[in-house]
Design a protein around this motif. Structure first.
Motif, mmCIF file in Angstrom:
data_model
loop_
_atom_site.group_PDB
_atom_site.id
_atom_site.type_symbol
_atom_site.label_atom_id
_atom_site.label_comp_id
_atom_site.label_asym_id
_atom_site.label_seq_id
_atom_site.Cartn_x
_atom_site.Cartn_y
_atom_site.Cartn_z
ATOM 1 N N ARG A 174 0.846 -1.200 0.000
ATOM 2 C CA ARG A 174 0.000 0.000 0.000
ATOM 3 C C ARG A 174 0.881 1.249 0.000
ATOM 4 N NH1 ARG A 174 -4.970 0.394 4.148
ATOM 5 N NH2 ARG A 174 -3.386 1.076 5.630
ATOM 6 N N GLU A 175 1.952 1.173 0.768
ATOM 7 C CA GLU A 175 2.835 2.342 0.834
ATOM 8 C C GLU A 175 3.557 2.545 -0.486
ATOM 9 O OE1 GLU A 175 3.989 4.384 3.486
ATOM 10 O OE2 GLU A 175 2.514 3.704 4.941
ATOM 11 N N ARG A 232 2.986 17.644 -1.928
ATOM 12 C CA ARG A 232 3.006 16.503 -2.838
ATOM 13 C C ARG A 232 1.778 16.512 -3.730
ATOM 14 N NH1 ARG A 232 4.697 12.957 2.372
ATOM 15 N NH2 ARG A 232 6.926 13.331 2.213
ATOM 16 N N GLN A 263 -3.454 19.712 3.198
ATOM 17 C CA GLN A 263 -2.343 19.042 3.848
ATOM 18 C C GLN A 263 -1.379 18.545 2.762
ATOM 19 O OE1 GLN A 263 -1.840 15.882 7.477
ATOM 20 N NE2 GLN A 263 -3.767 16.005 6.455
ATOM 21 N N ARG A 275 1.479 17.205 2.746
ATOM 22 C CA ARG A 275 2.241 15.980 2.896
ATOM 23 C C ARG A 275 1.413 14.748 2.567
ATOM 24 N NH1 ARG A 275 6.794 16.499 6.747
ATOM 25 N NH2 ARG A 275 7.106 18.726 6.992
ATOM 26 N N ASP A 333 -7.407 13.110 3.173
ATOM 27 C CA ASP A 333 -6.426 13.692 4.077
ATOM 28 C C ASP A 333 -5.749 14.896 3.434
ATOM 29 O OD1 ASP A 333 -7.199 11.619 5.545
ATOM 30 O OD2 ASP A 333 -5.227 10.682 5.784
ATOM 31 N N ILE A 393 -11.445 15.087 8.351
ATOM 32 C CA ILE A 393 -10.503 14.768 9.416
ATOM 33 C C ILE A 393 -10.268 16.032 10.213
ATOM 34 C CG2 ILE A 393 -9.336 12.939 8.148
ATOM 35 C CD1 ILE A 393 -7.068 15.145 7.740
ATOM 36 N N GLU A 394 -9.629 15.844 11.334
ATOM 37 C CA GLU A 394 -9.348 17.010 12.165
ATOM 38 C C GLU A 394 -8.124 17.731 11.614
ATOM 39 O OE1 GLU A 394 -11.201 17.958 14.551
ATOM 40 O OE2 GLU A 394 -12.339 16.243 15.234
ATOM 41 N N TRP A 395 -8.279 18.484 10.571
ATOM 42 C CA TRP A 395 -7.167 19.231 9.990
ATOM 43 C C TRP A 395 -7.532 20.707 9.996
ATOM 44 C CZ3 TRP A 395 -2.338 18.219 9.474
ATOM 45 C CH2 TRP A 395 -1.528 19.043 8.696
ATOM 46 N N GLU A 441 -7.321 29.118 14.621
ATOM 47 C CA GLU A 441 -7.594 27.799 14.096
ATOM 48 C C GLU A 441 -9.036 27.404 14.374
ATOM 49 O OE1 GLU A 441 -4.450 25.446 15.640
ATOM 50 O OE2 GLU A 441 -2.973 26.514 14.410
ATOM 51 N N HIS A 471 -10.542 25.323 16.062
ATOM 52 C CA HIS A 471 -11.010 25.084 17.424
ATOM 53 C C HIS A 471 -10.939 26.325 18.293
ATOM 54 C CE1 HIS A 471 -6.673 24.008 17.356
ATOM 55 N NE2 HIS A 471 -6.688 24.880 18.311
ATOM 56 N N ASP A 472 -10.467 27.427 17.729
ATOM 57 C CA ASP A 472 -10.510 28.676 18.491
ATOM 58 C C ASP A 472 -11.909 29.269 18.512
ATOM 59 O OD1 ASP A 472 -7.852 28.640 19.148
ATOM 60 O OD2 ASP A 472 -7.235 29.637 17.310
ATOM 61 N N TYR A 473 -12.803 28.731 17.721
ATOM 62 C CA TYR A 473 -14.142 29.303 17.621
ATOM 63 C C TYR A 473 -15.160 28.437 18.356
ATOM 64 C CZ TYR A 473 -12.136 32.266 14.037
ATOM 65 O OH TYR A 473 -11.373 33.171 13.374
ATOM 66 N N ASP A 474 -16.199 29.088 18.807
ATOM 67 C CA ASP A 474 -17.277 28.395 19.488
ATOM 68 C C ASP A 474 -18.441 28.286 18.502
ATOM 69 O OD1 ASP A 474 -19.342 27.520 20.968
ATOM 70 O OD2 ASP A 474 -19.332 29.156 22.425
ATOM 71 N N SER A 482 -21.218 26.630 18.909
ATOM 72 C CA SER A 482 -22.471 26.117 19.465
ATOM 73 C C SER A 482 -23.671 26.999 19.140
ATOM 74 C CB SER A 482 -22.331 25.940 20.979
ATOM 75 O OG SER A 482 -21.799 27.100 21.544
#
Lengths: 510, 1032
Positions: free
Chosen positions: B34-35, B77, B122, B124, B130, B136-138, B229, B231-234, B236
């Motif tokens: 796979r790699e 890449r 991303q 890489r 991805d 994903i959490e990016w 980033e 997660h700096d925002y709220d 809700s």
């Protein structure tokens, strides 16, 4: 020139000589040679050269100890690989973990395997402990090894917990925050007594753990060092002692009449039949009648191949399981740790969730008092149950099995009832808002569970007139309570530690 | 138990180990495959290769492609899949093989820039989800479309609000110039981003947020807002369906700040969805510059002009005060409207500037001097705010209008009476309907004062009055003077030549004229009148009109108050000063050569009379009344004969009938005629600037002595002429509008009905003409002093009374402590320092339109409560007590209050300081005005205890006339009678009795104070006078 000829001869004989130097005896074709191989090999000689057939039965141990060891080895190997790329810095840790996932060849799988092996190890170690307990293998002369085992249990939990922080994501950050708050729990007592300003062991413990008031770079370095150096080294030493003690305590425990119950195997031969003229000076310092203490050699088989192959199979199977898990299930990685946005609920690692549930009643009793009682209770089991009957027999026979069932039912009803009661009706603080905290510290569901279990155990001991059965009662209750509390805190606790039937019904609070 | 067959088990175990090992190796091998061989990018590259022309195909190898950019810390890449990105032949192909749209790659070659610098994602990763950062959490998911331009700002740093401010080191940049070009600079093609910038710099975002040290601190710092980033925002509070990304959060936040961030004070700017998206994109572009210098784009334009006031307003102020200056739209931020004409007309530029520079603590207005604005920038902002004021009527055009006094009366009641009193008696403002004021104030001065105001003193600039309305007001004021006597009436009186006329004329002269023209008409401040040269050439008409119309803009008032008889008496008295007879000068048949006269005038006359004939207050030739009445013959003879006793020499070669000094350069008749012809050109000159008397270096110093010492101007006009009981006079605007004549005339003539008394010949301390000039010189020096103090209006009341009034009237909106409830906070040091008393009083009196601040002045129609000028002053007095709490006075100090009243209403001008009296009153039976410091004795109190008992009773607010018994006082009845008499005397006033019954009435009379003073105030003055009693 004879020297030159000899050199040529030596060169010709080089492979054979090297093989002989390595093995130091002939090819392991006979039982004796195999035994010698085991005996003379640094890695193998922790095993006895011969092993009782009972010990090889799967139902005797379910190979749990070996699985735990294999997982530990897998963790060491994958851990070292991860260390190559991991950077223990608050600013770089998260990115380096991302790099491991996305950039490092097979990094993702290594990380996943490390993760699942770690969780697996906690589970297996607990099950191993249960196996040892239920087969009464903790009894003298193995009492001290039980104590070592308890130390290994604590070390395993420590290894898992310290590794939890390293990815530096929200999950890790807040789980460790909760964990360190549990360490701070004595403060509840000192607060209630009003002596925190002068005597603050809880704050000291937390500070010692984190190196600061909150989780940060200092905590990361501490956890990293604990995770990669201190605790693995400690675990290695303890493992060595643990295995060595098994050897010294006469191998695995087995029921008293097991030799009589079945005829000798056809293939088994007297151990030293080939060179009966050999003397064994060591015998003088070994307790009992022979090096294989307490037992005659008749029901044993050579460790090589029977034990070693079995161990190798366990190694292979365990590896396959964690590899498959690592391929199919990615270890979670949440967003970057943010000290300003707490997770709600912030939950500790799953094996501490039972504790967190108790801490939610009272920090001191849940975080310090009850764990201390449990650990001390577990440690004292070999010294409180001094009976010798039915050693090596699961549940010590039918009576024990019955007590175990009843205890499980009792604990299930008692703990679930307690949980249902406190969820529905609240606790003292809800009824008497001005009640002193000290009362709640000592009178809460957690302490009542402990009290109830203790009473049940004493009742069983008295009723059956057996300390062994009492021990089974208390241990079973402990396991069931641990499982129920962990399950409950994992699946039914939501934001602000409120009760929710499912995650879907959580309110959106951020 | 089952038998264990070891051999079988061992074999089975071996097989299992073998199988297990193969499985393990297989698993590891599959991962290795796979790699190394899997991956979509290989398939895409293979696909791409198959599309290549055969001759290129051989040179193409399928391999992982990456751009390594150590300077940017990136490994991209992306081209492993997006293989055709720089191949024009791939245009229009589906993703990921398509070529890059546009020609952006021409400059931004992928080899040098990579992909993620613009597109994020991303770099890489080599798997689609991805790499694009999806699911994903990016933190930096892929961007495309217009949003890619957000990334431009990484390198094109001058798209940031102030361009590339390299001096910024993370700290604060204060005192830094902001350039216009920086604010308008854009990136070609980045439409959304440029729109965002435009919104950012025009919506006043920096009023609350700061960027590189510029701006407020109310909201979060925006310097690196683009680096925040996910997660700096709220998330809700986001509306359902809005993705949880920073960009979407920002957009939703701009559309409805209060919903997305509960508790936020951020106003809803009413943006359209597109604008919100543009602003959000621009926010995301504000990042720390982390690219090396070689990646940064060169500046696109030079810095150019400093940012204009409008631009600065847009940048810093518009967020709260609105882009139209009409105040904020947010319920949480109460911002005043800056475009309110009521505000602009009373707020001086200094006030606005101070408020901007020093802020207003307790409110959200920050001190901008601490947030990056320079003095010059604030001045430009003030200029921009001021530009929203309506222009006001044109002075020249207004001066030409003839207004109607009736509509002027209505206008006066509506606009002016709040401060100047319903009958023009003054209050907050000066008394304006008195004849003394009107006879000195020229039309030009009155019009200018109305139109331009005097913001330092609280006089608004009446820019929203039309020209005709201002003309109406002027007409109303002029009507208060009464009609002027006609020349014919005076001449018929002259013809009668009634007996005693000269005597009566002398009294009038001594009372009114002597202070300027000298007791014998020898001249001082005014020209000499008694010279034979003058009297023999000046016609009766000339004299009559000079008296009646005065000399506008000079110290010579228009004596309209004199009746025809009195005017005739004065003329006859003047004629009696010299034993000459008036002989009309013969009009010359040949008009002179004006051009030649002009040369002569410049050479000979201009030194004294000025280039344009505006030589000064005493020798002005261009005065309209003078040019209208001086005949050619008069002028000719005046030049020829000169004027004896003055500096005017006789220019005639052989001037008959002249005692004046002969001129050094005698002129021929023709030359004199030329000058006369030239003088005609002065007539009809419209706008004349006042010419101040030339001063010697010591004048101001001497003037200061007068001001602070003998004349005691200081007592009323403040220590530095900033105004106190009396108006502020060391005010350049006032001096400019009034001119020297008005000032000197007022000093000499005083102002009836006010505390300003005559400092001419009839005063306790008469000032010589030179002293008057010195005083004026001193005032001008003071006015040119930049460190002028604001005027303080002292109150005769107490802080306690002010507080009562405040609590009743103001506290509901401004809060009991002045910290503001619904209305702006008043109790802030910055505001109280910057706001002059005039500003405060004018705002109280006039209110502010379109706000809850209603007018409280006496004539206001909207206010629920009407406050008198004194009450308004008390309130201001109370407001000032926040500033310096030490000024709090005891509430019951009646004599002290009486003393303040005594000085404010002007009792001291006649009765002297501390009631010492002694002011001479011409032809008054008593000779001098009676002193008051022995009033206690006059009222029958002979012992200190008695006085103390009476004062105590008055302090206790007991009615003296109803008292049954006052312990130490023997004769209570007698005292009460005297008390009643004195009180009535003050209330009704008293005409002074004549010493010489046939003589003219004495100029000083006891006025009626009933209208001006309340009974309690009269009581206070009596208490003060009682307390002056000295017992020895």
């Amino acid at each position: 020139m004879p020297a030159l000829r000899e050199l040529a001869h030596n060169l010709r004989r080089l492979p054979g000589n090297m093989k002989n130097a390595f093995l130091r005896h002939g090819a392991p074709t006979s039982d004796r040679a195999r035994s010698q191989a085991v005996f003379s090999n640094f890695f193998l000689h922790v095993q006895s050269t011969r092993v009782h057939r009972h010990s090889l039965r799967a139902s005797t141990t379910w190979a749990l100890g070996i699985i735990a060891l294999v997982l530990f080895v897998i963790l060491c190997v994958t851990g070292v690989l991860l260390m190559v790329y991991y950077k223990p810095s608050a600013t770089e840790a998260y990115d380096s973990v991302k790099d491991i996932i996305y950039v490092v060849p097979v990094g993702r799988v290594m990380r996943n395997v490390h993760r699942w092996a770690a969780h697996g190890m906690v589970v297996v170690v607990l099950l191993h402990m249960a196996r040892v307990f239920y087969t009464a293998s903790y009894r003298a002369p193995r009492a001290f090894n039980w104590v070592i085992g308890m130390c290994l249990l604590v070390t395993t939990l420590g290894l898992s917990f310290t590794g939890y922080l390293l990815p530096w994501d929200q999950l890790a950050f807040w789980a460790v925050t909760i964990g360190s708050n549990i360490a701070q729990s004595p403060r509840e007592l000192t607060d209630a007594l009003g002596i925190t300003s002068s005597f603050d062991p809880g704050g000291f413990a937390k500070h010692l753990l984190l190196g600061a008031d909150t989780v940060g770079q200092e905590a990361l370095v501490r956890f990293y060092l604990l995770h990669v150096i201190v605790l693995p080294a400690l675990a290695c030493v303890l493992c060595g002692v643990h295995f060595w003690r098994i050897r010294k305590d006469g191998g695995l425990n087995r029921p008293a009449g097991v030799d009589e119950s079945e005829p000798e195997p056809e293939t088994s031969r007297p151990v030293f039949s080939e060179t009966s003229d050999k003397s064994y000076a060591l015998v003088g310092i070994v307790k009992g009648r022979s090096p294989v203490v307490d037992r005659g050699p008749e029901h044993t088989v050579p460790s090589w191949p029977h034990l070693l192959y079995a161990e190798m199979l366990v190694l292979v199977l365990t590896t396959i399981v964690v590899l498959v898990l690592g391929y199919t299930l990615d270890a979670p990685l949440n967003v970057l740790a943010n000290p300003e946005v707490p997770e709600n609920p912030a939950k500790a690692p799953w094996y501490f969730l039972g504790l967190q549930e108790l801490v939610s009643y009272s920090a001191f009793s849940g975080g310090l008092l009850i764990p201390t009682i449990v650990v001390i209770g577990l440690l004292l089991i070999p010294f409180l149950d001094r009976e010798q009957a039915d050693t090596g027999v699961w549940f010590s026979g039918a009576a024990g099995r019955r007590v175990a069932w009843r205890s499980a039912v009792f604990a299930t009803v008692f703990v679930i009832g307690g949980l249902a009661f406190s969820v529905n009706y609240g606790w003292l603080r809800d009824w008497y808002p001005h009640i002193p905290q000290l009362v709640i510290t000592f009178v809460n569901p957690g302490t009542l569970y402990v009290l109830g279990i203790a009473c049940w155990s004493l009742y069983v001991t008295k009723r059956t007139d057996s300390t062994r059965l009492g021990a089974i009662a208390v241990f079973t209750c402990f396991l069931v309570a641990f499982a129920i509390l962990t399950w409950f805190a994992t699946f039914y606790r939501g934001p602000n530690w409120g009760f929710y039937w499912s995650r879907a019904s959580w309110p959106v609070v951020h | 138990m089952k038998r264990l067959n070891e051999q079988v088990a061992a074999r089975r175990t071996k097989i299992l180990i073998l199988v297990g090992s193969i499985v393990t190796i297989g698993l590891l091998a599959s991962e290795a495959w796979r790699e190394n061989f899997g991956g979509a990018w290989r398939a895409w590259q293979t696909e791409y290769r198959s599309r290549l022309k055969p001759r290129y195909r051989a040179g193409f190898s399928v391999e992982l492609r990456q751009v390594f950019l150590p300077d940017l810390g990136r490994v991209d890449r992306c081209q492993s899949c997006h293989i055709g990105i720089d191949d024009p032949a791939m245009k229009g192909q589906p993703q990921p093989l398509t070529a890059h749209p546009g020609n952006l790659l021409a400059k931004h070659t992928p080899d040098n820039f990579g992909c993620t610098i613009c597109h994020e994602g991303q770099g890489r990763a080599t798997y689609l989800p991805d790499a694009h950062g999806e699911g994903i959490e990016w933190n930096e998911p892929l961007v495309d479309g217009q949003l890619v331009y957000v990334s431009c700002a990484r390198c094109h740093v001058d798209n940031m609000p102030f361009g590339e401010t390299t001096e910024f080191f993370g700290g604060r940049v204060s005192e830094h110039e902001i350039f216009s070009g920086q604010l308008t600079r854009t990136i070609p093609g980045a439409k959304q981003l440029n729109r965002g910038k435009q919104l950012f710099v025009s919506s006043g975002c920096l009023g609350c947020h700061s960027y590189r040290g510029f701006g407020g601190t109310l909201g979060p710092d925006l310097t690196h807002v683009g680096d925040q980033e996910p997660h700096d925002y709220d998330y809700s509070n986001l509306p359902p369906g809005v993705p949880h990304t920073p960009l979407a959060w920002l957009e939703a936040h701009f559309l409805s700040p209060g919903t997305v961030s509960p508790g936020s004070a951020m106003p809803n700017m009413g943006l359209s969805r597109d604008d919100a998206a543009a602003l959000a994109a621009y926010m995301r572009s504000l990042r720390a510059v982390d690219v090396p210098a070689k990646y940064r784009a060169p500046s696109m334009s030079p810095k150019g002009e400093p940012a204009s006031g409008a631009q600065l307003f847009g940048l810093f102020c518009a967020g709260c005060h609105g882009r139209d200056l009409r105040g904020g739209k947010n319920a949480k931020i109460h911002t005043p409207s800056l475009a309110n004409p009521d505000f602009l007309s009373v707020a001086s530029d200094e006030f606005i500037k101070t408020m901007i520079l020093h802020g207003r603590s307790g409110t959200l207005m920050p001190a901008w001097s601490k947030h990056g604005l320079t003095d010059a920038q604030v001045t430009r902002i003030v200029g921009y705010i001021r530009s929203h004021e309506s222009k006001g009527a044109n002075l020249t055009k207004t001066a030409a209008l003839h207004g109607s006094a009736d509509s002027g009366r209505a206008l006066y009641g509506k606009h002016c009476a709040n401060c100047h009193g319903l009958r023009g008696e003054g209050g907050i403002g000066t008394a304006v309907l008195g004849k003394d004021f009107l006879m000195l104030a020229s039309d030009r001065m009155i019009l200018r004062t109305i139109l331009e105001g005097r913001p330092q003193n609280g006089m608004p600039s009446w820019h929203d009055l039309s020209g005709s309305e201002v003309a109406d007001l002027l007409a109303f004021l002029r009507a208060a003077e009464g009609p002027a006597v006609s020349e014919a009436d005076v001449e018929s009186q002259l013809a009668k030549s009634r007996p005693g006329a000269v005597k009566a004329g002398e009294v009038l002269y001594q009372n009114n004229c002597a202070s300027c023209h000298g007791g014998k008409g020898e001249g001082a401040l005014g020209p000499s009148l008694s010279t034979p040269e003058f009297l023999s050439t000046a016609s009766d008409t000339f004299l009559i009109r000079a008296i009646r119309d005065g000399r506008p803009d000079t110290a010579m008032p228009a004596w309209k108050r004199l009746s025809a008889t009195e005017t005739a008496d004065l003329v006859q008295f003047l004629r009696s000063l010299a034993p000459v007879t008036f002989t009309p000068a013969k009009a010359r048949s040949d008009p002179g050569d004006a051009d030649y006269g002009s040369l002569l005038y410049r050479k000979l006359c201009a030194e004294c009379h000025g280039e344009a004939g505006t030589g000064g207050p005493d020798n002005e030739l261009a005065n309209p009344v003078f040019t209208a009445t001086a005949s050619d013959g008069f002028l000719f003879e005046a030049i020829r004969r000169g004027r004896s006793g003055t500096k005017m020499p006789a220019y005639g070669a052989n001037a008959t009938g002249s005692h004046a000094t002969p001129a050094k350069t005698p002129l021929s008749d023709e030359q004199i005629a030329g000058i006369v012809a030239y003088l005609h050109r002065f007539a009809g000159r419209g706008e004349r600037t006042p010419v101040w008397p030339s001063t010697r270096p010591d004048d101001a110093k001497l003037g200061r002595e007068v001001f602070e010492g003998s004349g005691a101007c200081m007592a009323c006009h403040g220590e530095h002429g900033e105004g106190a009981l009396g108006p502020g006079i060391a005010n350049p605007r006032f001096l400019d509008e009034a001119g020297p004549g008005f000032v000197m005339g007022t000093i000499v003539h005083g102002r009836e009905g006010t505390a300003m008394r005559k400092f001419g010949s009839w005063g306790t301390k008469a000032l010589s003409p030179q002293q008057v000039k010195d005083t004026v010189a001193y005032l001008r020096v003071r006015a040119s002093d930049k460190t002028r103090l604001p005027r303080r209006f002292p109150s005769t009341g107490t802080v306690g009374e002010g507080r009562e009034l405040y609590e009743r009237t103001c506290a509901k909106c401004h809060g009991p402590d002045g910290k503001g409830v619904e209305a702006p906070s008043l109790n802030t040091p910055e505001f109280l320092n910057a706001a002059t008393d005039g500003f405060l009083l004018a705002t109280i009196a006039r209110g502010r339109r379109d706000t809850k601040m209603v007018p409280f002045g006496p004539s206001s129609s909207g206010g629920e409560q009407h406050l008198s000028a004194e009450e308004m002053r008390n309130i201001v007095h109370f407001l000032r007590s926040w500033q310096s709490p030490s000024t709090v006075e005891p509430d019951t100090d009646l004599p002290r209050r009486g003393k303040a009243l005594y000085e404010r209403v002007g009792c001291f001008t006649c009765h002297g300081r501390a009631g010492k009296g002694g002011v001479p009153d011409w032809n008054y039976a008593g000779g001098t005005v009676p002193s008051l410091n022995n009033l206690a004795e006059q009222m029958g109190l002979f012992e200190p205890e008695e006085v103390k008992a009476v004062l105590d009773a008055m302090r206790a607010k007991r009615d003296l006339l109803a008292l049954k018994k006052l312990p130490p006082l023997e004769d209570l009845q007698g005292f009460q009678d005297q008390y009643k008499r004195v009180r009535e005397l003050i209330q009704t006033g008293k005409t002074a009795s004549k010493r010489d019954v046939n003589g003219p009435p004495p100029p000083l009379n006891m006025p009626s104070w009933r209208e001006v003073l309340s009974p309690r105030e009269i009581e206070a003055i009596i208490a003060y006078c009682l307390s002056l009693q000295k017992f020895e």
